[in-house]
Structures are given as C-alpha cells and as structure tokens.
Design a protein around this motif. Structure first.
Motif, PDB file in Angstrom:
ATOM      1  N   ALA A   1      34.167   2.077 163.706  1.00  0.00           N
ATOM      2  CA  ALA A   1      33.838   3.370 163.762  1.00  0.00           C
ATOM      3  C   ALA A   1      33.248   3.952 165.198  1.00  0.00           C
ATOM      4  CB  ALA A   1      32.896   3.873 162.606  1.00  0.00           C
ATOM      5  N   ARG A   2      33.083   5.256 165.543  1.00  0.00           N
ATOM      6  CA  ARG A   2      32.523   5.374 166.563  1.00  0.00           C
ATOM      7  C   ARG A   2      31.071   6.418 166.264  1.00  0.00           C
ATOM      8  NH1 ARG A   2      36.030   4.001 170.859  1.00  0.00           N
ATOM      9  NH2 ARG A   2      38.188   4.614 170.320  1.00  0.00           N
ATOM     10  N   SER A   3      30.010   5.854 165.921  1.00  0.00           N
ATOM     11  CA  SER A   3      28.813   6.620 165.467  1.00  0.00           C
ATOM     12  C   SER A   3      28.151   7.399 166.660  1.00  0.00           C
ATOM     13  CB  SER A   3      27.894   5.698 164.651  1.00  0.00           C
ATOM     14  OG  SER A   3      26.887   6.283 164.346  1.00  0.00           O
TER      15      SER A   3
ATOM     16  N   GLY B   1      35.447  -6.507 172.895  1.00  0.00           N
ATOM     17  CA  GLY B   1      36.690  -6.481 172.253  1.00  0.00           C
ATOM     18  C   GLY B   1      37.226  -4.988 172.434  1.00  0.00           C
ATOM     19  N   THR B   2      38.200  -4.843 173.343  1.00  0.00           N
ATOM     20  CA  THR B   2      38.865  -3.692 173.582  1.00  0.00           C
ATOM     21  C   THR B   2      40.013  -3.742 174.287  1.00  0.00           C
ATOM     22  OG1 THR B   2      38.615  -1.750 175.058  1.00  0.00           O
ATOM     23  CG2 THR B   2      37.413  -3.410 175.721  1.00  0.00           C
ATOM     24  N   ILE B   3      41.144  -3.238 173.998  1.00  0.00           N
ATOM     25  CA  ILE B   3      42.447  -3.656 174.712  1.00  0.00           C
ATOM     26  C   ILE B   3      42.341  -3.106 176.329  1.00  0.00           C
ATOM     27  CG2 ILE B   3      43.967  -3.285 172.724  1.00  0.00           C
ATOM     28  CD1 ILE B   3      44.750  -0.347 173.715  1.00  0.00           C
ATOM     29  N   ASP B   4      41.653  -2.216 176.728  1.00  0.00           N
ATOM     30  CA  ASP B   4      41.338  -1.626 178.002  1.00  0.00           C
ATOM     31  C   ASP B   4      41.092  -2.407 179.077  1.00  0.00           C
ATOM     32  OD1 ASP B   4      41.838   0.600 176.693  1.00  0.00           O
ATOM     33  OD2 ASP B   4      39.974   1.410 176.575  1.00  0.00           O
ATOM     34  N   ASN B   5      40.471  -3.708 178.787  1.00  0.00           N
ATOM     35  CA  ASN B   5      39.721  -4.832 179.576  1.00  0.00           C
ATOM     36  C   ASN B   5      39.103  -4.138 180.803  1.00  0.00           C
ATOM     37  OD1 ASN B   5      39.359  -7.148 180.548  1.00  0.00           O
ATOM     38  ND2 ASN B   5      41.346  -7.467 181.790  1.00  0.00           N
TER      39      ASN B   5
ATOM     40  N   VAL C   1      50.650   4.620 179.232  1.00  0.00           N
ATOM     41  CA  VAL C   1      50.026   3.694 178.421  1.00  0.00           C
ATOM     42  C   VAL C   1      48.662   3.973 178.321  1.00  0.00           C
ATOM     43  CG1 VAL C   1      51.435   1.592 179.332  1.00  0.00           C
ATOM     44  CG2 VAL C   1      49.494   2.294 180.604  1.00  0.00           C
ATOM     45  N   MET C   2      47.780   3.365 177.520  1.00  0.00           N
ATOM     46  CA  MET C   2      46.460   3.582 177.199  1.00  0.00           C
ATOM     47  C   MET C   2      45.528   2.885 178.342  1.00  0.00           C
ATOM     48  SD  MET C   2      45.619   3.214 173.090  1.00  0.00           S
ATOM     49  CE  MET C   2      45.605   4.788 171.910  1.00  0.00           C
ATOM     50  N   GLY C   3      44.255   3.062 178.001  1.00  0.00           N
ATOM     51  CA  GLY C   3      43.257   2.203 179.075  1.00  0.00           C
ATOM     52  C   GLY C   3      42.070   3.286 179.352  1.00  0.00           C
ATOM     53  N   ARG C   4      41.927   4.487 178.691  1.00  0.00           N
ATOM     54  CA  ARG C   4      40.824   5.452 178.999  1.00  0.00           C
ATOM     55  C   ARG C   4      40.767   5.701 180.371  1.00  0.00           C
ATOM     56  NH1 ARG C   4      37.174   6.869 175.119  1.00  0.00           N
ATOM     57  NH2 ARG C   4      37.610   4.933 173.902  1.00  0.00           N
ATOM     58  N   ASN C   5      39.579   5.373 181.075  1.00  0.00           N
ATOM     59  CA  ASN C   5      39.519   5.584 182.558  1.00  0.00           C
ATOM     60  C   ASN C   5      39.824   4.213 183.563  1.00  0.00           C
ATOM     61  OD1 ASN C   5      38.361   8.201 181.868  1.00  0.00           O
ATOM     62  ND2 ASN C   5      36.390   7.122 181.506  1.00  0.00           N
TER      63      ASN C   5
ATOM     64  N   GLY D   1      51.212   5.003 173.274  1.00  0.00           N
ATOM     65  CA  GLY D   1      50.145   5.587 171.970  1.00  0.00           C
ATOM     66  C   GLY D   1      49.429   4.239 171.242  1.00  0.00           C
ATOM     67  N   TYR D   2      48.968   4.421 170.110  1.00  0.00           N
ATOM     68  CA  TYR D   2      48.348   3.416 169.044  1.00  0.00           C
ATOM     69  C   TYR D   2      49.078   2.287 169.044  1.00  0.00           C
ATOM     70  CZ  TYR D   2      44.982   7.168 168.940  1.00  0.00           C
ATOM     71  OH  TYR D   2      43.989   8.088 169.273  1.00  0.00           O
ATOM     72  N   MET D   3      50.429   2.046 169.230  1.00  0.00           N
ATOM     73  CA  MET D   3      51.319   0.736 169.177  1.00  0.00           C
ATOM     74  C   MET D   3      50.605  -0.365 169.821  1.00  0.00           C
ATOM     75  SD  MET D   3      54.884   1.360 171.048  1.00  0.00           S
ATOM     76  CE  MET D   3      55.187  -0.500 170.394  1.00  0.00           C
ATOM     77  N   GLN D   4      49.946   0.305 170.865  1.00  0.00           N
ATOM     78  CA  GLN D   4      49.263  -0.874 171.905  1.00  0.00           C
ATOM     79  C   GLN D   4      47.934  -1.482 171.105  1.00  0.00           C
ATOM     80  OE1 GLN D   4      49.471   1.082 176.202  1.00  0.00           O
ATOM     81  NE2 GLN D   4      49.405   2.513 174.526  1.00  0.00           N
ATOM     82  N   ARG D   5      47.688  -0.763 170.260  1.00  0.00           N
ATOM     83  CA  ARG D   5      46.427  -1.379 169.615  1.00  0.00           C
ATOM     84  C   ARG D   5      46.547  -2.278 168.288  1.00  0.00           C
ATOM     85  NH1 ARG D   5      41.957   3.251 170.098  1.00  0.00           N
ATOM     86  NH2 ARG D   5      41.801   2.948 167.895  1.00  0.00           N
ATOM     87  N   GLY D   6      47.853  -2.162 167.914  1.00  0.00           N
ATOM     88  CA  GLY D   6      48.205  -2.882 166.764  1.00  0.00           C
ATOM     89  C   GLY D   6      48.809  -4.215 166.877  1.00  0.00           C
TER      90      GLY D   6
HETATM   91  O1  F6P Z   1      39.169   1.931 174.061  1.00  0.00           O
HETATM   92  C1  F6P Z   1      40.474   1.792 173.554  1.00  0.00           C
HETATM   93  C2  F6P Z   1      41.485   2.866 173.543  1.00  0.00           C
HETATM   94  O2  F6P Z   1      42.551   2.785 172.804  1.00  0.00           O
HETATM   95  C3  F6P Z   1      41.684   3.691 174.972  1.00  0.00           C
HETATM   96  O3  F6P Z   1      42.754   3.108 175.327  1.00  0.00           O
HETATM   97  C4  F6P Z   1      41.925   5.077 174.483  1.00  0.00           C
HETATM   98  O4  F6P Z   1      41.641   5.895 175.544  1.00  0.00           O
HETATM   99  C5  F6P Z   1      41.194   5.392 173.143  1.00  0.00           C
HETATM  100  O5  F6P Z   1      40.880   4.059 172.609  1.00  0.00           O
HETATM  101  C6  F6P Z   1      41.463   6.292 172.086  1.00  0.00           C
HETATM  102  O6  F6P Z   1      40.583   6.401 171.119  1.00  0.00           O
HETATM  103  P1  F6P Z   1      40.468   6.876 169.797  1.00  0.00           P
HETATM  104  O7  F6P Z   1      40.905   5.707 168.762  1.00  0.00           O
HETATM  105  O8  F6P Z   1      39.179   7.321 169.348  1.00  0.00           O
HETATM  106  O9  F6P Z   1      41.516   7.817 169.804  1.00  0.00           O
END
Ligand code: F6P
Length: 320
Positions: free
Chosen positions: A71-73, A124-128, A168-172, A249-254
C-alpha cells in the motif's frame, strides 16, 4: 533481538516474495521469531501482524507480486502516523523491521529508526531509481518483460512498415526505457534524464532512418517524458509513416521473477537479517560494484542520481 518483522511497501515488484522468504528463513535459521505485516506501513499502523514460520514462505520464490500485499500510506507520512506505528511495534514486541520498497519507503525506514525501532530498507521497485544501489529487486524482470513485448511488436511493425511508440514505466526515471531500448535495438529513446540539447528530433531520426533504408521504427518512451500522442501526430504528419502507440503498463510489474531478481532478493534479505541480529538498524541494503553492501539511510537517500549519460549515448550510437 528476538523478533523481526517484514513488510512490503509502494509499488509491487517481482522478487519481493523472494526477499520476504529470505528474511523469514534467515530469521528462523538464527532462531529468531518472524512476523509478517500486511499492506505495508498501513498494516504496521493498524496492527495487521501475523506469525511467519519457515514453511509459510514455501513456494513463493517464483511468484510475482507480494504475498504480504502492499500500500502507499498517507497516514504514515505524518509524525502522528510514525508514532502510532512505533507503538504498534512495541505492542507486538517487534525488535527490528525490514522494509522492502522504493525510496518513498526508505523515508519511512529513516523515521522509524529515528523513533527507536531498528529498521533496514531493501530496494524493491521495477524502476531501479534508487541512487545508492546499482540494482533494485524487480528491475531485471521488468526489463525482460518489456524486452519480450517490444520484440513481438517489432515483428508486426516490420511486416506493416510502421512506427511503434512504446511507453514503458519508470516514474521519473528513464532506467527501464534506456535498458529496453538498448536490448531491443530501438531507433530512438526518450527519457527524463536527456538534456534538451541532446534530445533527438523525432522527425530527423525517422527521415535519417528512411535514408539509411529503414522501413520500420521502434521508439521507446519513458512515462516520465510522456507526450506519446504528440510524437505520433508529428511522425504521421511530417514523415507519412503510420504510427501506433503501445503503453505496456502494469504487465511490467507482474510475472515470475528472473533468476537475477531471485538471487538479488535472497542475498539482500539475508543481509538485512544479519544487520538486525547484530543490533544494527537505520541502513539500506544495496548493490555496489556488483556486491551486496549496506549504507546509512540518510547517506543513501542523499546519493545524487546518475544521469545515465553513457547508456543514453550508447542507445543513440547503436540506433543508426
Ligand atoms: O514505482 C513503480 C511504478 O510502477 C512506476 O513505474 C509507476 O509510475 C508507478 O509505480 C505506478 O504506480 P501505481 O501503482 O500507484 O499506479
């Protein structure tokens, strides 16, 4: 040190389960009690604890996601939230805590340690995108997942002589985008780390490619740059090449973690337990010069981000 807790926080990442397993099994190996905490800092605040035995973490090494949930609290991000979390930790006789998450979670590690609960962070994050470590758990799996997707998209881009923009993902951070671009031989990559003067103009990239006899194009775009629609509009208007947008999108997280993510997570989990059982808290475990190491949280959080200049240069050099 008798009891060690473990939680996962922020976005999930493949390999988090391997890290949880390593923390629990390492604790058990040294005859310590292990407690799982569900839903990250939110569960810590609300006392969502349970007893973890060695068998409870069987068959999770190969699974994506996190069995502890995450969660993000926002509540935890306040001084009252931290106080409440420390009170819960005391109530459950927690002597030390391992937090598996991204840099937002490490600010929680710092606050808990400063309030008297020895706490260790595992990246632990896909973003490195954590500057004090060369690798974060989940990155290798995510870039392999994206690489597979881009390879498939290239097959159809080639058949139709199209341009495909792949976001692709990676936030900033552009780490995922740069690695995927190099691994898939993309014709162009756009990442937040690029300086405006070194950012190639997409129309020139495509026109140069056409002159070099290229028939299709793969553009990897980091989500932190955005603007896929505008890129598509310019390419179609100014080069007449049909262009499609794919947001991975989210396929990169699974998905099942790669061997590298499993091994990295296993080593980091064990190091975190070693630190806690030796009475050391307030540290981040990471990888430096290809070796597991640990660093003070405040120091770790203040390491300057690397601008990935060399890799950006390489991606451009090889895309001609
Ligand atoms: O930090 C991992 C990440 O997947 C980022 O690449 C992406 O910007 C963000 O989380 C998406 O977050 P949420 O799960 O809150 O949509």
């Amino acid at each position: 040190m008798n009891t060690i807790g473990v939680l996962t926080s922020g976005g999930d990442a493949p390999g988090m389960n391997a890290a949880i397993r390593s923390v629990v099994r390492s604790a058990k190996f040294y005859n310590l009690r292990a407690l799982g905490i569900r839903r990250g800092f939110s569960g810590l605040l609300h006392g969502d604890f349970f007893e973890f035995n060695a068998r409870d973490v069987s068959d999770i090494l190969q699974r994506g996601g996190t069995v502890l949930q995450t969660a993000r609290s926002t509540e935890f991000a306040t001084p009252e939230g931290v106080k409440k979390a420390v009170e819960q930790a005391k109530y459950f006789h927690l002597d030390g805590l391992v937090v598996i998450g991204g840099d937002g979670s490490f600010r929680g590690v710092r606050d808990l340690a400063a309030s008297g609960l020895p706490t260790i962070g595992i990246p632990g994050t896909i973003d490195n995108d954590i500057s004090c470590t060369e690798y974060t758990i989940g990155f290798d799996t995510a870039i392999n997942t994206a690489k597979d997707a881009v390879d498939k998209i290239r097959d159809t881009a080639s058949s139709h002589q199209r341009c495909n923009i792949i976001e692709v993902m990676g936030r900033n951070s552009g780490k995922i985008a740069i690695h995927v671009a190099i691994a898939t031989g993309a014709e162009a990559v756009y990442v937040p780390e690029m300086k405006p003067e070194n950012t190639p103009d997409i129309v020139s990239v495509i026109n140069d490619g056409i002159r070099r006899n290229k028939k299709h194009f793969i553009i990897v775009l980091a989500e932190g740059v955005g603007g896929a629609d505008e890129l598509k509009r310019r390419i179609e208007q100014e080069t007449k090449i049909e262009t499609k947008i794919n947001t991975l999108g989210y396929m990169q997280r699974g998905g099942s973690p790669t061997a590298m993510d499993r091994c990295l997570a296993s080593q980091m989990g064990a190091r975190a337990v070693d630190l806690l059982r030796n009475g050391i808290g307030n540290r981040i475990v990471g990888m430096k010069d290809n070796k597991i190491y640990d660093i003070d949280v405040n120091e770790g959080l203040s390491v300057a981000p690397d601008d990935s200049e060399e890799l950006i240069k390489l991606a451009l050099q090889l895309s001609i």
